[in-house]
Design a protein around this motif. Structure first.
Motif, PDB file in Angstrom:
ATOM      1  N   GLY A  69       0.830  -1.205   0.000  1.00 55.75           N
ATOM      2  CA  GLY A  69       0.000   0.000   0.000  1.00 55.75           C
ATOM      3  C   GLY A  69       0.859   1.248   0.000  1.00 55.75           C
ATOM      4  O   GLY A  69       0.536   2.238   0.680  1.00 55.75           O
ATOM      5  N   ALA A  70       1.930   1.203  -0.765  1.00 54.98           N
ATOM      6  CA  ALA A  70       2.919   2.274  -0.711  1.00 54.98           C
ATOM      7  C   ALA A  70       2.422   3.591  -1.296  1.00 54.98           C
ATOM      8  O   ALA A  70       3.005   4.643  -1.017  1.00 54.98           O
ATOM      9  CB  ALA A  70       4.197   1.843  -1.431  1.00 54.98           C
ATOM     10  N   ASP A  71       1.339   3.565  -2.072  1.00 54.60           N
ATOM     11  CA  ASP A  71       0.806   4.832  -2.582  1.00 54.60           C
ATOM     12  C   ASP A  71       0.346   5.741  -1.441  1.00 54.60           C
ATOM     13  O   ASP A  71       0.238   6.958  -1.619  1.00 54.60           O
ATOM     14  CB  ASP A  71      -0.347   4.574  -3.557  1.00 54.60           C
ATOM     15  N   ALA A  72       0.120   5.156  -0.263  1.00 56.95           N
ATOM     16  CA  ALA A  72      -0.245   5.963   0.903  1.00 56.95           C
ATOM     17  C   ALA A  72       0.908   6.856   1.358  1.00 56.95           C
ATOM     18  O   ALA A  72       0.687   7.787   2.143  1.00 56.95           O
ATOM     19  CB  ALA A  72      -0.680   5.048   2.060  1.00 56.95           C
ATOM     20  N   LEU A  73       2.108   6.603   0.875  1.00 56.39           N
ATOM     21  CA  LEU A  73       3.241   7.467   1.215  1.00 56.39           C
ATOM     22  C   LEU A  73       3.036   8.896   0.713  1.00 56.39           C
ATOM     23  O   LEU A  73       3.606   9.840   1.259  1.00 56.39           O
ATOM     24  CB  LEU A  73       4.537   6.896   0.626  1.00 56.39           C
ATOM     25  N   ARG A  74       2.238   9.047  -0.314  1.00 55.73           N
ATOM     26  CA  ARG A  74       1.961  10.389  -0.837  1.00 55.73           C
ATOM     27  C   ARG A  74       1.026  11.172   0.080  1.00 55.73           C
ATOM     28  O   ARG A  74       0.999  12.407   0.030  1.00 55.73           O
ATOM     29  CB  ARG A  74       1.327  10.310  -2.235  1.00 55.73           C
ATOM     30  N   GLU A  75       0.273  10.471   0.893  1.00 56.83           N
ATOM     31  CA  GLU A  75      -0.748  11.105   1.733  1.00 56.83           C
ATOM     32  C   GLU A  75      -0.132  11.501   3.075  1.00 56.83           C
ATOM     33  O   GLU A  75      -0.329  10.831   4.095  1.00 56.83           O
ATOM     34  CB  GLU A  75      -1.919  10.135   1.925  1.00 56.83           C
ATOM     35  N   ARG A  76       0.599  12.589   3.062  1.00 58.20           N
ATOM     36  CA  ARG A  76       1.331  12.985   4.271  1.00 58.20           C
ATOM     37  C   ARG A  76       1.430  14.503   4.330  1.00 58.20           C
ATOM     38  O   ARG A  76       1.263  15.202   3.319  1.00 58.20           O
ATOM     39  CB  ARG A  76       2.732  12.363   4.259  1.00 58.20           C
ATOM     40  N   LYS A  77       1.783  14.998   5.524  1.00 59.94           N
ATOM     41  CA  LYS A  77       1.941  16.437   5.710  1.00 59.94           C
ATOM     42  C   LYS A  77       3.360  16.919   5.404  1.00 59.94           C
ATOM     43  O   LYS A  77       3.549  18.053   4.979  1.00 59.94           O
ATOM     44  CB  LYS A  77       1.567  16.818   7.144  1.00 59.94           C
ATOM     45  N   SER A  78       4.334  16.095   5.658  1.00 60.79           N
ATOM     46  CA  SER A  78       5.723  16.509   5.459  1.00 60.79           C
ATOM     47  C   SER A  78       6.045  16.635   3.966  1.00 60.79           C
ATOM     48  O   SER A  78       5.649  15.792   3.157  1.00 60.79           O
ATOM     49  CB  SER A  78       6.686  15.498   6.089  1.00 60.79           C
ATOM     50  N   ASN A  79       6.796  17.664   3.634  1.00 59.09           N
ATOM     51  CA  ASN A  79       7.267  17.823   2.257  1.00 59.09           C
ATOM     52  C   ASN A  79       8.482  16.964   1.962  1.00 59.09           C
ATOM     53  O   ASN A  79       8.888  16.847   0.805  1.00 59.09           O
ATOM     54  CB  ASN A  79       7.621  19.296   1.993  1.00 59.09           C
ATOM     55  N   PHE A  80       9.051  16.372   3.010  1.00 60.21           N
ATOM     56  CA  PHE A  80      10.321  15.686   2.838  1.00 60.21           C
ATOM     57  C   PHE A  80      10.281  14.308   3.487  1.00 60.21           C
ATOM     58  O   PHE A  80      10.236  14.185   4.714  1.00 60.21           O
ATOM     59  CB  PHE A  80      11.459  16.517   3.446  1.00 60.21           C
ATOM     60  N   LEU A  81      10.293  13.290   2.641  1.00 62.24           N
ATOM     61  CA  LEU A  81      10.310  11.908   3.099  1.00 62.24           C
ATOM     62  C   LEU A  81      11.343  11.144   2.281  1.00 62.24           C
ATOM     63  O   LEU A  81      11.346  11.212   1.050  1.00 62.24           O
ATOM     64  CB  LEU A  81       8.936  11.255   2.936  1.00 62.24           C
ATOM     65  N   THR A  82      12.208  10.420   2.969  1.00 62.53           N
ATOM     66  CA  THR A  82      13.173   9.528   2.315  1.00 62.53           C
ATOM     67  C   THR A  82      12.871   8.103   2.713  1.00 62.53           C
ATOM     68  O   THR A  82      12.700   7.801   3.907  1.00 62.53           O
ATOM     69  CB  THR A  82      14.619   9.876   2.725  1.00 62.53           C
ATOM     70  N   ILE A  83      12.816   7.212   1.741  1.00 60.13           N
ATOM     71  CA  ILE A  83      12.694   5.788   2.008  1.00 60.13           C
ATOM     72  C   ILE A  83      14.020   5.119   1.674  1.00 60.13           C
ATOM     73  O   ILE A  83      14.713   5.529   0.753  1.00 60.13           O
ATOM     74  CB  ILE A  83      11.526   5.140   1.242  1.00 60.13           C
ATOM     75  N   THR A  84      14.380   4.091   2.456  1.00 62.86           N
ATOM     76  CA  THR A  84      15.702   3.476   2.319  1.00 62.86           C
ATOM     77  C   THR A  84      15.590   1.957   2.148  1.00 62.86           C
ATOM     78  O   THR A  84      16.141   1.194   2.946  1.00 62.86           O
ATOM     79  CB  THR A  84      16.572   3.802   3.540  1.00 62.86           C
ATOM     80  N   PRO A  85      14.911   1.474   1.127  1.00 62.77           N
ATOM     81  CA  PRO A  85      14.696   0.032   1.006  1.00 62.77           C
ATOM     82  C   PRO A  85      15.909  -0.727   0.472  1.00 62.77           C
ATOM     83  O   PRO A  85      16.671  -0.215  -0.354  1.00 62.77           O
ATOM     84  CB  PRO A  85      13.546  -0.054   0.005  1.00 62.77           C
ATOM     85  N   HIS A  86      16.086  -1.962   0.923  1.00 64.04           N
ATOM     86  CA  HIS A  86      16.922  -2.911   0.205  1.00 64.04           C
ATOM     87  C   HIS A  86      16.026  -3.579  -0.840  1.00 64.04           C
ATOM     88  O   HIS A  86      14.797  -3.327  -0.886  1.00 64.04           O
ATOM     89  CB  HIS A  86      17.604  -3.900   1.147  1.00 64.04           C
ATOM     90  N   PRO A  87      16.566  -4.397  -1.737  1.00 67.79           N
ATOM     91  CA  PRO A  87      15.744  -4.941  -2.825  1.00 67.79           C
ATOM     92  C   PRO A  87      14.484  -5.669  -2.362  1.00 67.79           C
ATOM     93  O   PRO A  87      13.418  -5.516  -2.971  1.00 67.79           O
ATOM     94  CB  PRO A  87      16.709  -5.873  -3.557  1.00 67.79           C
ATOM     95  N   GLY A  88      14.571  -6.447  -1.286  1.00 69.80           N
ATOM     96  CA  GLY A  88      13.383  -7.150  -0.804  1.00 69.80           C
ATOM     97  C   GLY A  88      12.310  -6.203  -0.326  1.00 69.80           C
ATOM     98  O   GLY A  88      11.108  -6.405  -0.588  1.00 69.80           O
TER      99      GLY A  88
END
Length: 539
Positions: A386-405
């Motif tokens: 459900g990663a599209d929910a990452l867009r639904e946020r107040k902060s202008n600045f979000l970093t995600i740090t995934p490994h391939p899995g």
């Protein structure tokens, strides 16, 4: 620094001569000497006793010419230095021919390999060498390595067990591992696997992002006379190598009147029963990366453990349910608002666990905070599917740090699918979710929503340990607290660079197999010092 295609590199070399009067002969001399200097440095670091023999495998083109120059500069230091030439000396032309003659006139030993029988006879001695330099094929290769050179590549890889055997102790590729495609496409034939690659002027795209990039081993870029501005002018792609000069404009040195309030207050939300170490490592990473203040918020059951591990950070206990999940339904409410108040940056996820209640807390926290946020590990797992929910946020600045899995789970695809084109996946994710992406792996990819991309090449197999990512999360948060988000992609690239370089400092006199994440955190101040030194001397 921009990464170049093979054609762009040829144009850069041509214009270096045309505009700045640096001849091809001079460029070859500088290149070969750079390889020799690097090799001697590695021998001094890695070898307890003197190197007994160095073999330089040379082709007939300019790559072989670089090898002849390297051999000439190595011989005064390592007497038993031998050139193995694939082809007849009479076939050489121009600068390679001139440098072979200089090598031979100086008394250097040359073995000429013109057929498979000669190679088979010479190979046992070559395979027993302490050091092998690969100067067979350079960036001008089109298609596959074939014939005798292809057999030599295959045999060296077999003897070195793909650069994992004790001997040869050091394999250095000159400019590019023989057989590697320079422009990013998959190699059509065998590629010689090196421990290190010394390339010239600028990295080549294939060395950074191709499926065969790992054949380079550790990548080192050496200046040989071309002005950096020329690389920027000729390079047309959007891939940038995270080199030290990329960070030169940041305020890396601290003024004498510094105080803790200048360098950010990091809030790390991490840890759970059985994973308290993740909170400790993230908090320590933030401290060692220079944060002014660090508070680690962790479940109440492990708060005493986390607090006892590092005197310099503060801790806050998060209430939990009987099942261990975090018992905060509204992160914006009183239960957490006092903890968040006054903080500069938020890091969420390491070791929090995957209880449904905790995942709901993570989603709510990420979507409600206005702080710049680093989201890692179990924080990412909370958005799986459900990663599209990452867009639904107040902060202008979000970093995600995934490994391939983790990236595969966010996208709902297989790990193999995301590994097919890591740059495209990172770029598309950054755009789709309006986030900055730090996509972990061999050559970490950093992508911003506006399409800019950095590739980081620092680091070594010592980072292949649990906890390494937790330290990185703390580093990224600390640097955000210090340098802000105005050029956040560059700040994040600095974090990846320091994380890898800290690990690199630890293998200067030790094997990477025993490095642990806490060692990497403790080495961060030394990595930052090395960064300043590299900037001062021009990389």
């Amino acid at each position: 620094m921009k990464a170049l295609t093979a054609a762009e590199m040829r144009e850069v070399d041509r214009l270096t001569t045309e505009r700045f009067g640096i001849s091809g002969t001079q460029l070859m001399e500088h290149a070969g000497k750079a390889v020799a200097d690097f090799t001697l440095q590695q021998v001094s670091l890695r070898f307890q006793s003197p190197a007994r023999q160095v073999i330089i495998l040379c082709g007939k083109g300019n790559n072989g010419g670089d090898g002849f120059v390297a051999a000439r500069h190595l011989r005064p230091e390592i007497r038993h230095t031998t050139v193995v030439l694939f082809g007849s000396p009479a076939e050489l032309r121009g600068d390679p021919a001139a440098n072979l003659k200089r090598w031979q006139d100086a008394g250097g030993e040359t073995m000429v390999i013109e057929n498979e029988a000669a190679w088979s006879a010479a190979f046992p001695g070559i395979a027993a060498a302490d050091v092998i330099l690969d100067a067979l094929l350079g960036t001008g290769l089109r298609g596959a390595a074939t014939g005798l050179i292809a057999k030599a590549i295959t045999d060296v890889n077999a003897a070195s067990r793909n650069a994992t055997a004790a001997l040869p102790a050091l394999i250095v590729a000159v400019d590019v591992p023989s057989g590697l495609a320079s422009d990013g496409q998959q190699a059509e034939g065998p590629v010689l696997r090196a421990h290190h690659t010394v390339t010239f002027t600028a990295p080549k795209i294939g060395q950074l992002v191709s499926k065969d990039a790992s054949y380079c081993g550790s990548l080192h870029v050496r200046a040989i006379g071309t002005p950096p501005a020329l690389v920027e002018e000729i390079g047309k792609g959007n891939l940038r190598w995270a080199s030290p000069e990329e960070f030169a404009a940041l305020p890396l040195q601290r003024p004498a009147d510094s105080h803790k309030g200048l360098y950010g207050h990091v809030l790390v939300v991490a840890g759970s029963v059985g994973k308290s170490g993740a909170a400790v490592l993230a908090g320590t990473g933030a401290l060692k990366a220079g944060a002014g203040l660090v508070t680690t918020a962790t479940p109440d059951a492990v708060q005493p453990i986390v607090a006892s591990q590092q005197s310099e950070y503060m801790t806050e206990a998060l209430p939990t349910h009987a099942d261990g999940s975090i018992a905060i339904e509204n992160p914006a409410g009183d239960a957490l608002s006092k903890t968040i108040a006054g903080k500069t940056v938020l890091a969420v996820g390491p070791g929090l666990g995957q209880h449904p209640g905790t995942q709901e807390f993570i989603r709510s926290l990420v979507q409600s905070t206005e702080l710049p946020t680093i989201l890692d590990a179990d924080g990412l797992n909370a958005f799986a599917g459900g990663a599209d929910a990452l867009r639904e946020r107040k902060s202008n600045f979000l970093t995600i740090t995934p490994h391939p899995g983790e990236m595969a789970r966010l996208l709902g695809v297989s790990t193999a699918e995301v590994q097919k084109d890591r740059v495209r996946v990172a770029k598309d994710a950054a755009n789709r979710w309006n986030v900055h992406v730090l996509f972990k792996g061999f050559h970490t990819i950093l992508a911003s929503p506006d399409g800019r991309i950095f590739i980081n090449t620092t680091g070594n197999p010592g980072l292949a340990k649990g906890g390494s990512g937790d330290v990185l999360t703390g580093i990224l948060a600390a640097l955000t607290g210090q340098f802000g988000t105005q050029d956040w992609l560059r700040v994040l690239a600095l974090g990846a660079w320091l994380h890898g370089r800290a690990a690199d400092t630890l293998i200067e006199d030790a094997d990477p197999s025993g490095i642990v994440a806490g060692d990497v955190a403790r080495a961060l101040p030394y990595a930052r010092f090395e960064l300043l030194e590299e900037i001062r001397r021009g990389g």
